[in-house]
Design an enzyme around this catalytic site. Sequence first.
Site, mmCIF file in Angstrom:
data_model
loop_
_atom_site.group_PDB
_atom_site.id
_atom_site.type_symbol
_atom_site.label_atom_id
_atom_site.label_comp_id
_atom_site.label_asym_id
_atom_site.label_seq_id
_atom_site.Cartn_x
_atom_site.Cartn_y
_atom_site.Cartn_z
ATOM 1 N N TYR A 104 0.531 -1.909 0.165
ATOM 2 C CA TYR A 104 -0.187 -0.083 -0.116
ATOM 3 C C TYR A 104 0.987 1.130 -0.109
ATOM 4 O O TYR A 104 0.423 2.536 -0.469
ATOM 5 C CB TYR A 104 -1.421 -0.101 1.500
ATOM 6 N N ARG A 156 1.198 1.739 -3.783
ATOM 7 C CA ARG A 156 -0.305 2.391 -4.496
ATOM 8 C C ARG A 156 0.030 3.677 -4.035
ATOM 9 O O ARG A 156 -0.476 4.029 -4.874
ATOM 10 C CB ARG A 156 -1.029 1.339 -4.234
ATOM 11 N N GLN A 177 -15.579 2.554 -6.405
ATOM 12 C CA GLN A 177 -14.543 1.475 -6.121
ATOM 13 C C GLN A 177 -13.679 1.659 -5.725
ATOM 14 O O GLN A 177 -12.811 0.436 -5.279
ATOM 15 C CB GLN A 177 -15.054 0.008 -6.173
ATOM 16 N N ASN A 178 -12.918 2.783 -6.386
ATOM 17 C CA ASN A 178 -11.566 3.440 -6.366
ATOM 18 C C ASN A 178 -11.104 4.093 -5.068
ATOM 19 O O ASN A 178 -11.411 4.729 -4.386
ATOM 20 C CB ASN A 178 -11.111 3.886 -7.498
ATOM 21 N N ASP A 180 -8.162 5.650 -5.091
ATOM 22 C CA ASP A 180 -7.490 7.187 -5.003
ATOM 23 C C ASP A 180 -8.473 7.791 -4.823
ATOM 24 O O ASP A 180 -9.106 8.271 -4.884
ATOM 25 C CB ASP A 180 -6.791 6.971 -6.737
ATOM 26 N N HIS A 211 -15.025 1.939 -0.960
ATOM 27 C CA HIS A 211 -13.602 0.485 -0.690
ATOM 28 C C HIS A 211 -12.844 1.690 0.583
ATOM 29 O O HIS A 211 -11.777 1.355 0.232
ATOM 30 C CB HIS A 211 -13.244 0.128 -1.678
ATOM 31 N N CYS A 237 -1.898 4.635 16.773
ATOM 32 C CA CYS A 237 -3.194 5.575 16.635
ATOM 33 C C CYS A 237 -2.877 6.554 17.212
ATOM 34 O O CYS A 237 -2.215 6.564 18.704
ATOM 35 C CB CYS A 237 -4.327 4.345 17.109
ATOM 36 N N ASN A 281 -17.674 0.706 -20.930
ATOM 37 C CA ASN A 281 -16.900 0.024 -20.105
ATOM 38 C C ASN A 281 -15.643 -0.384 -21.404
ATOM 39 O O ASN A 281 -15.717 0.275 -22.784
ATOM 40 C CB ASN A 281 -17.252 -1.075 -19.754
ATOM 41 N N LEU A 282 -14.345 -0.219 -20.646
ATOM 42 C CA LEU A 282 -13.175 -0.350 -22.376
ATOM 43 C C LEU A 282 -14.185 -2.171 -22.803
ATOM 44 O O LEU A 282 -13.867 -2.796 -24.122
ATOM 45 C CB LEU A 282 -12.483 -0.820 -21.467
#
Length: 229
Positions: free
Chosen positions: A53, A56, A88-89, A91, A106, A133, A198-199
């Site tokens: 992550y 990412r 759902q991304n 970013d 998400h 934390c 969609n592609l």
Amino acid sequence: MQKIVILTGAGISAESGLGTFRDEGGLWAQHRIEDVATPEGFARDPALVHGFYNARRAQAAAAEPNPAHRALARLQAEHPGEVVLITQNVDALHEAGGADPVLHMHGTLAGALCAACDHRWVAPAQMHPGQPCPACRAPTGRPDVVWFGEMPYHMEEIYAHLAEADLFAAVGTSGEVYPAAAFVDEVQAAGAHTVELNLAPSATTSRFAERRYGPASETVPAWVAELLA
């Protein structure tokens, strides 16, 4: 006035350089989903998951929104009715492209979550095992992303929007990840028109009334221009 609900998936960010689960050679191709996107994988090897992550997060921070992101922001700004954007991304390219608000079902790479007390804070560029934390000091910091087997965020609000939609569009989604893959059924039951952009055909293509295929940076701006004409 028409209420439009839009679901976006990894395909809308692919043209900004962010790979999908199925891309060859990308970050996801180097790891099994079970190892980096499940609570069990995090429990087994938190260093591997944090490393994944962190990569990412850096990749997403360097990415730029593409014409599809900007077109949906334009639709939000100029459509006289409500435009609800669900992604759902993980970013922040929708926001970078001007969209507001955006429901991140998400979670986001920019967020950190305490597994002990559920406190959330802005993630540093690099997270590590034992991340404390800020609220409870427990060494249980993790990325604030929804992993397989976990409940997506904002679901009550999302289902309320789906029930009120006049038009539902799915952009760049595979149609393989639930509960999002069933949103088309929810809105059709409520009488909404449905369109897939969609592609290539998704796993749920046959359930949409209208289908448009091609790069999101081309199909989405053209669709938005038609809606606003």
